[in-house]
Design an enzyme around this catalytic site. Structure first.
Site, short mmCIF file in Angstrom:
data_model
loop_
_atom_site.label_atom_id
_atom_site.label_comp_id
_atom_site.label_asym_id
_atom_site.label_seq_id
_atom_site.Cartn_x
_atom_site.Cartn_y
_atom_site.Cartn_z
N GLY A 268 -17.37 1.08 9.18
CA GLY A 268 -16.93 0.88 7.75
C GLY A 268 -17.78 -0.37 7.35
O GLY A 268 -18.63 -1.01 8.06
N ASN A 271 -16.48 -7.38 6.46
CA ASN A 271 -16.56 -8.38 7.53
C ASN A 271 -16.30 -8.05 8.80
O ASN A 271 -16.89 -8.48 9.95
CB ASN A 271 -16.13 -9.61 7.16
CG ASN A 271 -16.65 -10.20 5.73
OD1 ASN A 271 -17.86 -10.40 5.63
ND2 ASN A 271 -15.96 -10.60 4.80
N GLU A 293 -22.20 5.88 7.50
CA GLU A 293 -22.58 6.15 6.14
C GLU A 293 -23.65 5.06 5.89
O GLU A 293 -24.33 5.03 5.07
CB GLU A 293 -21.53 6.09 5.25
CG GLU A 293 -20.48 7.05 5.51
CD GLU A 293 -19.12 6.55 4.79
OE1 GLU A 293 -18.89 6.67 3.51
OE2 GLU A 293 -18.44 5.75 5.32
N LYS A 407 -3.25 -12.53 2.68
CA LYS A 407 -3.02 -13.61 1.65
C LYS A 407 -2.19 -14.74 2.22
O LYS A 407 -1.06 -14.83 1.90
CB LYS A 407 -2.01 -13.12 0.21
CG LYS A 407 -2.75 -11.69 -0.34
CD LYS A 407 -4.05 -12.22 -1.02
CE LYS A 407 -4.91 -10.88 -1.74
NZ LYS A 407 -6.07 -11.11 -1.89
#
Ligand code: 0RQ
Length: 503
Positions: A268, A271, A293, A407
């Site tokens: 995908g 990072n 892809e 987060k």
């Protein structure tokens, strides 16, 4: 006429971006090129945004439907979203302006498997397509088009749209010619035939896009690079995730389920994906293939150092340094990379035939292995499902990767119940965080829960998950997939109310 626009008839249709944008009417459905920040039209959307802004100042409504390959860039999604010029958008996106307006409720967004877009358009599910705007590298003397840094859905938009605007980008390397493989054999059921591809490097089509010359209403020149950000340096968390995955592949080789060359890899964007690619090189793998892809910087490195021998994709997503490296060694990359339409790069038949190993990021997974790739707290989209579902469901084995928290620890990526489902428990084989790896193959829901809690969850959240699971096992009406329905989404609710999932 110039070297890049070698067809006399099309050269005579050369106009400014503003003149081309004047051909676009409110309400039109426009199929645009572009996939993960590569190969999108750079001049006409900007001119269109100015036109839309002027119309708005006069008090007129002006918005269009936009269909692309995947994400584009600020010069397309960004400017048009900011101008209020998008009423509907599909499929994948990643632009902050566009995302903000989608989550604000001003733009209708349809998130759809990238491998489905072309066929849904062909079936007529997406309605009429009024116009295609497609970036190319050059126009040949006979009118065939040398594709640009992405192929995406360009063949479909050129075939199905009533009218076509071609943007010829002088900045794209002319030496890309020969790198693409555009398959013209897809059809509607019941007239479909097997797609004759048995190896990631097979060429089954032609290196050019075709267009009905009578449909071309304008040709525009541009001279601008694809705009893609730099990758973050590989950090400890990404390195650990990559390490667990590489160790797992070694284990699978020892167990006889994979060979030394593994199977074609799909990786995908982002990072972590970049770090996994680097990990494969450090893990000593050589002669691998990719059926994926997107070619990002990490993939170029692997081709350069022999880790990857052949890569099939639909697009590049390179940092400015990656673009320079690509241009410098383009003769090598033309031999080792095939760019195809996304209906082929993401085709269920091919992903299953080749036995692709899918490796994608995720937002969160739940105790039973359902994966959310797209939504924060169930309601705000980040990017979209992209191709992750094409590979997760149809591949040999599907791996989802994420840091165990987000987060600064306020969010656990492993939760009692996902707040949105993109990949069901049936499509998820392996979950990996920096804490470890849960191999879910062959496990029942309760067995999966134990593996995920023990191997993937962050120590701060592991006791909370264990506590939820124990109480669910005790109090749930059904004991196949134990849940406390009144509590299953309470972690998300707590985050919304207090800013942390921690109790
Ligand atoms: O946001 O930067 O504002 O803090 O999501 O997260 O950890 O940097 O990881 O870049 O790999 O992206 C799922 C978004 C992960 C991506 C997703 C927040 C996090 C950060 C990015 P900030 P990371 P990645 C091939 C396959 C779907 C499409 C796909 C993706 C930001 O992998 O879009 O797989 N996948 N396509 O803080 C709230 C959580 C969170 C969270 C992460 N649980 N809750 N926010 N974030 N987890 C490519 C194509 O198909 C084109």
């Amino acid at each position: 006429m110039n070297e890049r626009i070698a067809h006399a008839g099309l050269a005579s249709r050369l106009v400014s971006a503003e003149q081309a944008a004047a051909l676009i009417q409110p309400g039109m459905a426009v199929g645009m090129s572009g996939f993960t920040g590569a190969g999108y039209p750079k001049a006409v959307p900007k001119a269109l945004a100015s036109r839309i802004e002027a119309a708005r100042e006069r008090g007129e409504q002006f918005a269009i439907r936009i269909l692309t390959g995947a994400s584009t860039a600020p010069e397309l999604d960004g400017v048009l979203a900011r101008a209020g010029g998008i009423e509907f958008r599909l499929p994948y996106q990643s632009d902050p302006e566009l995302r903000g307006r989608i989550n604000g409720g001003q733009i209708e967004y349809m998130d759809i498997h990238l491998g489905h877009v072309a066929q849904h358009a062909l079936f007529g599910f997406l309605g009429r397509i009024d116009l295609a705007i497609v970036e190319v590298t050059a126009i040949l003397p006979d009118g065939r088009l040398v594709p640009s840094t992405s192929v995406g859905n360009n063949k479909t938009w050129l075939d199905l749209a009533d009218k076509v605007i071609i943007e010829v980008n002088h900045r794209q390397p002319r030496a890309m010619e020969g790198m693409h493989d555009v398959y013209y054999g897809t059809a509607k059921p019941p007239h479909r035939k097997p797609i004759p591809l048995a190896h990631p490097g097979d060429r089954i089509g032609e290196p050019y896009l075709k267009v009905d010359l009578d449909k071309v209403v304008a040709v525009v020149e541009s001279d601008a690079p694809d705009r893609i950000g730099r990758f973050a340096p590989i950090d400890e968390v990404s390195r650990s995730i990559a390490g667990h995955l590489v160790e797992f592949f070694r284990h699978e080789i020892r167990a006889g389920r994979l060979g030394e060359q593994l199977l074609p890899l799909q990786s995908g964007v982002g990072n972590i994906a970049n770090a996994v690619l680097a990990g494969l090189h450090e893990g000593g793998f050589r002669g691998l293939t990719a059926f994926t892809e997107v070619i990002q910087d990490g993939m170029l490195d692997l081709i350069g150092n022999g880790t990857i021998d052949m890569a099939s994709a639909t697009s590049f997503s390179l940092s400015p340094e990656g673009v320079e490296e690509f241009a410098r060694n383009i003769d090598l990359y033309r031999e080792k990379i095939v760019l195809r339409p996304q209906e082929i790069s993401n085709h269920a038949e091919l992903v299953r035939r080749l036995g692709v190993i899918g490796m994608n990021g995720m937002v969160e997974a739940d105790l039973y292995g359902n994966v959310n790739s797209t939504h924060v707290c169930g309601t705000s989209i980040i990017n979209g499902i992209g191709g992750s579902g094409d590979f997760a469901r149809n591949g040999f084995m599907s791996c989802f990767l994420s840091p165990s928290t987000a987060k600064n620890g306020a969010i656990s990526a492993f939760v009692p119940m996902v707040s949105h489902v993109d990949h069901t428990e049936h499509d998820v084989a392996v979950l990996v965080s920096e804490q470890g790896l849960a191999d879910l193959r062959g496990l029942s829901p309760k067995q999966r829960a134990r593996a995920i809690i023990n191997n993937c969850a962050h120590p701060d959240y592991r006791p909370m998950l264990q506590d939820y699971y124990d109480r669910a096992l005790r109090d749930s009406k059904g004991r196949h997939t134990p849940h406390l329905l009144a509590e299953a989404l309470s972690w998300h609710q707590r985050f919304l109310e207090t800013g942390t999932m921690k109790a």
